[in-house]
Design a protein around this motif. Structure first.
Motif, PDB file in Angstrom:
ATOM      1  N   LEU A 122       1.079 -77.392 -14.427  1.00  0.00           N
ATOM      2  CA  LEU A 122       0.246 -78.167 -14.781  1.00  0.00           C
ATOM      3  C   LEU A 122       1.058 -79.115 -15.538  1.00  0.00           C
ATOM      4  O   LEU A 122       0.689 -80.081 -15.620  1.00  0.00           O
ATOM      5  CB  LEU A 122      -0.134 -77.586 -15.244  1.00  0.00           C
ATOM      6  N   GLY A 123       2.805 -78.922 -15.091  1.00  0.00           N
ATOM      7  CA  GLY A 123       3.190 -80.438 -15.720  1.00  0.00           C
ATOM      8  C   GLY A 123       4.282 -80.369 -16.919  1.00  0.00           C
ATOM      9  O   GLY A 123       5.097 -81.166 -17.278  1.00  0.00           O
ATOM     10  N   GLY A 124       4.223 -78.993 -17.407  1.00  0.00           N
ATOM     11  CA  GLY A 124       4.249 -78.754 -19.004  1.00  0.00           C
ATOM     12  C   GLY A 124       6.366 -77.777 -18.299  1.00  0.00           C
ATOM     13  O   GLY A 124       6.589 -77.929 -17.470  1.00  0.00           O
ATOM     14  N   THR A 125       7.164 -78.622 -19.485  1.00  0.00           N
ATOM     15  CA  THR A 125       8.821 -78.775 -19.265  1.00  0.00           C
ATOM     16  C   THR A 125       9.732 -77.667 -19.720  1.00  0.00           C
ATOM     17  O   THR A 125      10.419 -77.374 -19.493  1.00  0.00           O
ATOM     18  CB  THR A 125       9.391 -79.871 -19.801  1.00  0.00           C
ATOM     19  N   SER A 126       8.585 -76.747 -20.307  1.00  0.00           N
ATOM     20  CA  SER A 126       8.924 -75.508 -21.696  1.00  0.00           C
ATOM     21  C   SER A 126       7.898 -75.109 -21.942  1.00  0.00           C
ATOM     22  O   SER A 126       6.676 -75.106 -21.328  1.00  0.00           O
ATOM     23  CB  SER A 126       9.824 -76.002 -23.037  1.00  0.00           C
ATOM     24  N   TYR A 127       8.248 -73.759 -22.374  1.00  0.00           N
ATOM     25  CA  TYR A 127       7.523 -72.683 -23.025  1.00  0.00           C
ATOM     26  C   TYR A 127       6.504 -73.172 -24.270  1.00  0.00           C
ATOM     27  O   TYR A 127       6.899 -73.759 -25.192  1.00  0.00           O
ATOM     28  CB  TYR A 127       8.719 -71.559 -22.681  1.00  0.00           C
TER      29      TYR A 127
END
Length: 374
Positions: free
Chosen positions: A159-164
């Motif tokens: 969905l586009g998240g780059t990190s936890y």
């Protein structure tokens, strides 16, 4: 130009033979002779095939010939370094660089390709679903929870998240309202899972369940819901998928499909796996039977919590409006008919007595603002 000195390998031994090349009397072939050859070779000019590139200063040629393997070339090789002869052969032999195939090779390729596609389809649509159903019943709970967290992290990346937790919405007042909604729904139930509920900051009108009690609501659902009972109805439906282990079966099947497709298309970066897994889970492509059971679970959960099922009916009505405008949300794309589901939800609501809103207006405003800290 003739005779020309060259090197010859007979294809049977590694020995290099010094040979003289002359042109046959009929000018249709090359004659190869040399002191170490057991015989004189006659190579027809139309059957010459080059090995290597066109710009090489040395030309290595073989003969087009019927062989016992799939390569239609005689194993013998002639290595020519005389530039005049090389230029003459390249200019007069249009088939010199032709890629020969044995007769029937295309038919064999088509046959085996078809068989491979049938095997892959059988694996994707028959074997993997059956295996996923079995694994969903026997996988230990702690493994299922760990698997679900991994799936949720992959979804966040998709969905586009780059990190936890990059997309996780954590506004304290909104989080408190969300926890109240979850507690109100689950308190009367004997839940098999400890539910981990999260809101992701994404505009899609969607919610999904991952294995092991992981449930995610996307901000777009909150933005487009007119009241908290709609969100509670959708959440109850997703909790039904969790309790029935539909999420686990679907994720296992999607992960298996992604792995198989990764092997087929050669994507070793994991991008294809995440894309397939994400699309499968977001579309919530459960069977109609599983959807009906999740709806029935939601109706009972809402009734037990004294929350009106009318909110879920209103959500299905909202979905129908999007369907009429050809703007079908991902959340309902593969689900059963929304009009029928609205009717069943409204019937469930009509049978209820003494319901109360799951959140008051202040709590509802806080929930809709849960991503304001992003």
């Amino acid at each position: 130009m003739f005779p020309v000195r060259a090197y010859f390998y007979d294809g049977l031994t590694a020995k290099r033979h010094d040979v003289d090349i002359t042109l046959a009397d009929n000018r249709m072939g090359l004659v190869l002779s040399g002191p170490t050859l057991a015989q004189t070779y006659h190579w027809p000019l139309p059957d010459l095939r080059a090995e290597g590139g066109r710009a090489d200063a040395v030309l290595t040629v073989m003969l087009h010939a019927d062989t016992e393997d799939e390569t239609p070339r005689d194993p013998a090789r002639l290595v020519i370094s005389d530039l005049e002869l090389i230029q003459w052969i390249r200019q007069t032999r249009p088939a010199l660089y032709k890629k020969d195939m044995r007769k029937g090779s295309l038919r064999k390729v088509a046959k085996f390709t078809g068989l491979a596609l049938v095997a892959a389809a059988t694996m994707l649509f028959v074997i993997l679903p059956a295996m996923a159903g079995i694994l969903a019943q026997v996988i230990p709970l702690e493994r299922e929870v760990a698997f679900g967290k991994t799936v949720t992290h992959q979804m966040e990346r998709f969905l586009g998240g780059t990190s936890y937790n990059d997309l996780a919405c954590t506004n304290p007042d909104g989080r408190a309202a969300l926890d109240k909604m979850l507690t109100t729904l689950t308190a009367p139930q004997d839940m098999a899972y400890d539910i981990n509920l999260t809101v992701f900051d994404h505009e899609m009108v969607n919610a999904f369940a991952a294995p092991g009690g992981q449930v995610v609501i996307l901000r777009g659902l909150l933005d487009n819901a007119s009241d908290p009972d709609q969100v509670a109805g959708v959440l109850a439906h997703e909790l039904g998928h969790v309790e029935n282990r539909d999420a686990t079966r679907n994720a296992l099947r999607a992960a298996g499909s992604a792995g198989l497709l990764t092997m087929l298309i050669g994507d070793f970066t994991g991008g294809a796996a995440i894309a397939v897994l994400g699309e499968q889970i977001l579309s919530s492509a459960y069977s109609r039977e599983a959807e009906a059971k999740a709806d029935e679970f939601a109706f009972k959960m809402l009734s037990d919590a004294q929350i009106s099922a009318g909110g879920l009916a209103r959500f299905f009505s909202y979905v129908q409006g999007l369907e009429r405008d050809f703007q079908m949300p991902e959340y309902m794309a593969s689900h059963p008919n929304s009009a029928d589901r609205e009717t069943r939800a409204q019937s469930a609501a009509d049978a209820q007595n003494g319901t109360i809103p799951v959140l008051d207006q202040t709590e509802w405003a806080a929930l809709k603002s849960i991503c304001d800290d992003k």
